[in-house]
Motif scaffolding. Structure first.
Motif, PDB file in Angstrom:
ATOM      1  N   LEU A  69       0.824  -1.211   0.000  1.00  0.00           N
ATOM      2  CA  LEU A  69       0.000   0.000   0.000  1.00  0.00           C
ATOM      3  C   LEU A  69       0.856   1.258   0.000  1.00  0.00           C
ATOM      4  O   LEU A  69       0.447   2.294  -0.520  1.00  0.00           O
ATOM      5  N   VAL A  70       2.036   1.194   0.602  1.00  0.00           N
ATOM      6  CA  VAL A  70       2.957   2.329   0.600  1.00  0.00           C
ATOM      7  C   VAL A  70       4.319   1.857   0.105  1.00  0.00           C
ATOM      8  O   VAL A  70       4.644   0.666   0.137  1.00  0.00           O
ATOM      9  N   ASN A  71       5.119   2.822  -0.352  1.00  0.00           N
ATOM     10  CA  ASN A  71       6.444   2.501  -0.901  1.00  0.00           C
ATOM     11  C   ASN A  71       7.542   2.516   0.148  1.00  0.00           C
ATOM     12  O   ASN A  71       8.490   1.730   0.079  1.00  0.00           O
ATOM     13  N   ARG A  72       7.424   3.450   1.107  1.00  0.00           N
ATOM     14  CA  ARG A  72       8.470   3.616   2.108  1.00  0.00           C
ATOM     15  C   ARG A  72       7.846   3.974   3.443  1.00  0.00           C
ATOM     16  O   ARG A  72       6.813   4.655   3.497  1.00  0.00           O
ATOM     17  N   VAL A  73       8.519   3.531   4.505  1.00  0.00           N
ATOM     18  CA  VAL A  73       8.148   3.923   5.866  1.00  0.00           C
ATOM     19  C   VAL A  73       9.396   4.496   6.522  1.00  0.00           C
ATOM     20  O   VAL A  73      10.456   3.854   6.509  1.00  0.00           O
ATOM     21  N   VAL A  74       9.267   5.698   7.064  1.00  0.00           N
ATOM     22  CA  VAL A  74      10.422   6.382   7.640  1.00  0.00           C
ATOM     23  C   VAL A  74      10.030   7.033   8.964  1.00  0.00           C
ATOM     24  O   VAL A  74       8.840   7.248   9.226  1.00  0.00           O
ATOM     25  N   PRO A  75      11.009   7.361   9.806  1.00  0.00           N
ATOM     26  CA  PRO A  75      10.687   8.151  10.999  1.00  0.00           C
ATOM     27  C   PRO A  75      10.027   9.467  10.596  1.00  0.00           C
ATOM     28  O   PRO A  75      10.308  10.003   9.518  1.00  0.00           O
ATOM     29  N   ALA A  76       9.166   9.972  11.453  1.00  0.00           N
ATOM     30  CA  ALA A  76       8.406  11.181  11.120  1.00  0.00           C
ATOM     31  C   ALA A  76       9.303  12.344  10.729  1.00  0.00           C
ATOM     32  O   ALA A  76       8.962  13.121   9.822  1.00  0.00           O
ATOM     33  N   ASN A  77      10.448  12.473  11.369  1.00  0.00           N
ATOM     34  CA  ASN A  77      11.327  13.604  11.063  1.00  0.00           C
ATOM     35  C   ASN A  77      12.082  13.438   9.747  1.00  0.00           C
ATOM     36  O   ASN A  77      12.795  14.332   9.315  1.00  0.00           O
TER      37      ASN A  77
END
Length: 268
Positions: free
Chosen positions: A186-194
């Motif tokens: 469903l998404v390409n990347r997951v990263v820390p909010a900052n």
């Protein structure tokens, strides 16, 4: 490109903020007091903004974003109770038109998801070409819990993730985490909010560096061939790639590569 903002009914602030910089236009949902819900007015504004972007050759990529703990909570239930059949038809048809316009847009569209994306908000993420999520983001299609099955959100959702996982989300209303969304596609990347903005910029920078004509040809061909059988898909791809190869930007790109220089894109 600019649009005339319409004030939200609760705060006098525009409920859609359009900002353009360096070839990237950001459409920021701005209804925090309603959890960035997609009112009919906001849907219409998004549709109008996307239609204008489609004709604006200075726009090379689009980012859909919001601020706060919620990316988008879906339809605004405050304006959905006790309506007529015509009212519901108008609302859902307007939403469907806007979601399809995201796919039909020549420019790639990236969802920047910092928080919860539920119901039509999850649909919006699924409709985008790319999506980057913060680690805290969650995704859900919880309509079944209030007696209104997420049937229209189902359309792009099941075109992004496996049918059984989509069905579980739709039947239970249970949210999935950003990491589950990543694993599901469903998404390409997951990263820390900052790091969310940097991750989005990495994608937009790569897109802006390429020929806008080539990107738009490729995006359209990608979606055109998805529903075709393999033989027909190849026939379509051969025709598209032949046409693409004859364009100035393809000839310029190949020549620039051979000459070890940067290409000069003209969009033709």
């Amino acid at each position: 490109m600019s649009t005339t903002p319409r004030p939200d009914d609760a705060g006098g602030q525009p409920d859609l903020i359009v900002a353009a910089r360096d070839g990237v236009t950001t459409l920021q949902l701005n209804r925090p007091q309603r959890r960035h819900a997609l009112s009919l007015s906001l849907l219409e504004q998004l549709d109008e903004a996307l239609a204008a972007i489609a004709e604006d050759k200075t726009v090379r990529a689009v980012v859909i974003a919001s601020e706060g703990k919620v990316f988008c909570s879906g339809h605004d239930l405050g304006e959905m109770t006790g309506r007529s059949e015509e009212d519901y038809q108008t609302l859902f048809a307007t939403c469907a038109r806007m979601m399809q316009r995201v796919r039909q847009l020549p420019q790639p569209v990236i969802a920047r998801v910092q928080g919860f994306a539920t119901a039509a908000g999850c649909q919006l993420v699924a409709a985008c070409d790319l999506a980057v999520a913060a680690e805290e983001a969650q995704f859900a299609t919880p309509g079944v819990r209030i007696g209104l099955f997420c049937t229209t959100p189902m359309v792009p959702l099941v075109r992004n993730i496996a049918p059984k996982m989509a069905m579980e989300m739709l039947l239970t209303g249970q949210p999935i985490s950003a990491q589950q969304a990543l694993s599901a596609g469903l998404v390409n990347r997951v990263v820390p909010a900052n790091q969310l903005d940097a991750a989005v910029s990495e994608l937009t920078d790569a897109i802006v560096a390429s020929s806008p004509l080539t990107v738009s040809i490729g995006k359209r061909a990608f979606y055109d061939q998805l529903s075709l059988d393999e033989e027909t898909a190849y026939q379509r791809a051969v025709a598209v790639m032949t046409d693409n190869a004859l364009r100035h930007d393809a000839q310029e790109g190949m020549t620039a590569f051979l000459e070890k220089r940067s290409p000069d894109w003209t969009g033709s």
